[in-house]
Design a protein around this motif. Structure first.
Motif, PDB file in Angstrom:
ATOM      1  N   VAL A  39     -19.382   9.477 -18.083  1.00  3.71           N
ATOM      2  CA  VAL A  39     -20.381   8.596 -18.716  1.00  3.71           C
ATOM      3  C   VAL A  39     -21.739   9.296 -18.778  1.00  3.71           C
ATOM      4  O   VAL A  39     -22.476   9.178 -19.754  1.00  3.71           O
ATOM      5  N   ARG A  40     -22.020  10.068 -17.728  1.00  9.03           N
ATOM      6  CA  ARG A  40     -23.309  10.774 -17.703  1.00  9.03           C
ATOM      7  C   ARG A  40     -23.358  11.847 -18.796  1.00  9.03           C
ATOM      8  O   ARG A  40     -24.354  12.010 -19.485  1.00  9.03           O
ATOM      9  N   ARG A  41     -22.235  12.542 -18.973  1.00  8.76           N
ATOM     10  CA  ARG A  41     -22.206  13.621 -19.970  1.00  8.76           C
ATOM     11  C   ARG A  41     -22.184  13.066 -21.390  1.00  8.76           C
ATOM     12  O   ARG A  41     -22.721  13.685 -22.309  1.00  8.76           O
ATOM     13  N   ALA A  42     -21.539  11.923 -21.567  1.00  6.82           N
ATOM     14  CA  ALA A  42     -21.408  11.351 -22.915  1.00  6.82           C
ATOM     15  C   ALA A  42     -21.584   9.840 -22.823  1.00  6.82           C
ATOM     16  O   ALA A  42     -20.602   9.093 -22.802  1.00  6.82           O
ATOM     17  N   PRO A  43     -22.825   9.381 -22.757  1.00  8.02           N
ATOM     18  CA  PRO A  43     -23.086   7.963 -22.493  1.00  8.02           C
ATOM     19  C   PRO A  43     -22.530   7.022 -23.551  1.00  8.02           C
ATOM     20  O   PRO A  43     -22.248   5.868 -23.264  1.00  8.02           O
ATOM     21  N   ARG A  44     -22.373   7.506 -24.774  1.00  6.94           N
ATOM     22  CA  ARG A  44     -21.939   6.596 -25.838  1.00  6.94           C
ATOM     23  C   ARG A  44     -20.418   6.572 -26.023  1.00  6.94           C
ATOM     24  O   ARG A  44     -19.899   5.789 -26.797  1.00  6.94           O
TER      25      ARG A  44
END
Lengths: 269, 117
Positions: A104-109
């Motif tokens: 989630v941190r690397r790709a929040p969307r």
């Protein structure tokens, strides 16, 4: 689209594909195409990757942009390619605690679906808590899988009846524990001092320097405080303190921070 | 949300009134005046509840869905045990808004925040 489907007929490499990332192609107006759902498949078993890819190949609005067999490969894929959804095999994250938050941190969307052979209450609750949008069995039918992907890409959460009960019960227990004035755990003076520093916006390194200890010690204290209070991050910690008037009560009771700790905390202000 | 019956594997979408909302973070019932910075300008609001991931406001008029919003939450020093008020800057977007008895409400997801010190 036709060229892409032709490409899909041949075997794609297991790690990152040769095709370059493409900008989102959603358009508006007459004669428009449905926005594509860009999916990354993360599965250690090639037969699942191939099978799911074939299922999605029949759908005009779902496109597999990468398939990977490790978490590291998944991280690289979501950072390299604009991704809408990740279909993630549960065993890739088994035994880890930070896999979902890290993703989630690397790709929040990116929306995450976990495909798992077995589900239990604590694992299910934790996955949804950490940001997973759907948990599906390995035995899911193709039609339901496609429906699940579309629903989640559209912003919904996919959850079965049993999991709903688990999650709601966990939410009720947590809400009761966090907001009830009766169930406040006892905090040591040092824990209170560290909480004060955190809510002042200080970083772990800064707090360690002020309190004359190491960053790792502060991280350990913070983890302990989070677990004690049932909070998950600095903002939630601050809200907890405000709601429960933590420091007011500590000052009024026997939990006042030791003078030397107060001095250390306020020393530079 | 789509509820999926485990057996048989059919999905049903709950209709109006049956919608179940699940949120990951606990909501603290805190009433704090805030100034919202929206696309339409500054709006005075009061928080109804706040969680680590979202916030519900009471305000004079509804806000546009998915519109960006930023605001600052000020937590009194006395309650926080700090020398000065704890200030948290937040940025997010409106996910729900409408009219109610008190005027209007708006719910925002907090996408990012930082403590000011």
């Amino acid at each position: 689209m036709d060229a892409f489907k032709d490409a899909l007929k041949s075997e794609l490499p297991d790690e990152l594909p040769a095709e370059p990332a493409q900008a989102p192609e959603a358009t508006t107006g007459t004669g428009t195409e449905k926005a594509e759902i860009r999916v990354v498949l993360a599965d250690s078993q090639a037969i699942y990757r191939v099978g799911i890819r074939k299922i999605f190949a029949l759908e005009d609005d779902i496109r597999v942009i990468a398939q990977v067999e490790t978490l590291a490969g998944l991280h690289a894929a979501v950072e390299r390619f604009p991704t809408d959804l990740v279909l993630l095999e549960g065993s890739l994250i088994a035994g880890t605690t930070d896999a979902i938050p890290e993703l989630v941190r690397r790709a929040p969307r990116v929306k995450i679906i976990v495909q798992s052979a077995h589900t239990d209450e604590s694992n299910t609750v934790e996955l949804y808590r950490r940001g997973v949008r759907g948990i599906i069995p390995r035995s899911i039918s193709p039609d339901l899988l496609v429906k699940c992907v579309r629903k989640i890409a559209g912003g919904e959460t996919w959850i079965d009846n049993q999991s709903v009960n688990w999650v709601i019960e966990a939410y009720r227990s947590q809400a009761s524990a966090l907001t009830s004035p009766r169930s406040q755990p006892r905090l040591s003076p040092k824990e209170l001092a560290i909480i004060t520093c955190i809510t002042q916006g200080k970083r772990n390194k800064e707090i360690a320097y002020q309190l004359g200890t190491t960053e790792q010690v502060i991280k350990n204290y913070l983890r302990k405080v989070y677990d004690k209070l049932g909070v998950s991050d600095r903002l939630e910690l601050a809200l907890y303190c405000l709601h429960h008037q933590l420091h007011k009560k500590a000052a009024a009771g026997s939990g006042s921070p030791a003078p030397e700790i107060v001095a250390a905390v306020n020393g530079k202000h | 949300m789509t509820l999926m019956n485990p057996s048989p594997a059919l999905s049903t979408t709950p209709g109006p009134g049956r919608e179940i909302e699940l949120r990951g973070a606990v909501r603290f019932p805190l009433s704090i005046p805030v100034n919202l910075y929206t696309e339409g300008g500054e709006v005075a609001a009061v928080t109804v509840n706040i969680s680590a991931s979202g916030i519900l406001f009471q305000l004079p008029e509804p806000l546009a869905l998915r519109s960006p919003v930023s605001f600052t939450i000020k937590m009194p020093a006395e309650a926080m045990g700090t020398a000065s008020d704890v200030v948290v800057h937040c940025a997010g977007r409106i996910v729900r808004s409408g009219r109610n008895d008190g005027g209007a409400y708006a719910a925002a997801v907090i996408d990012k925040y930082y403590f000011r010190h």
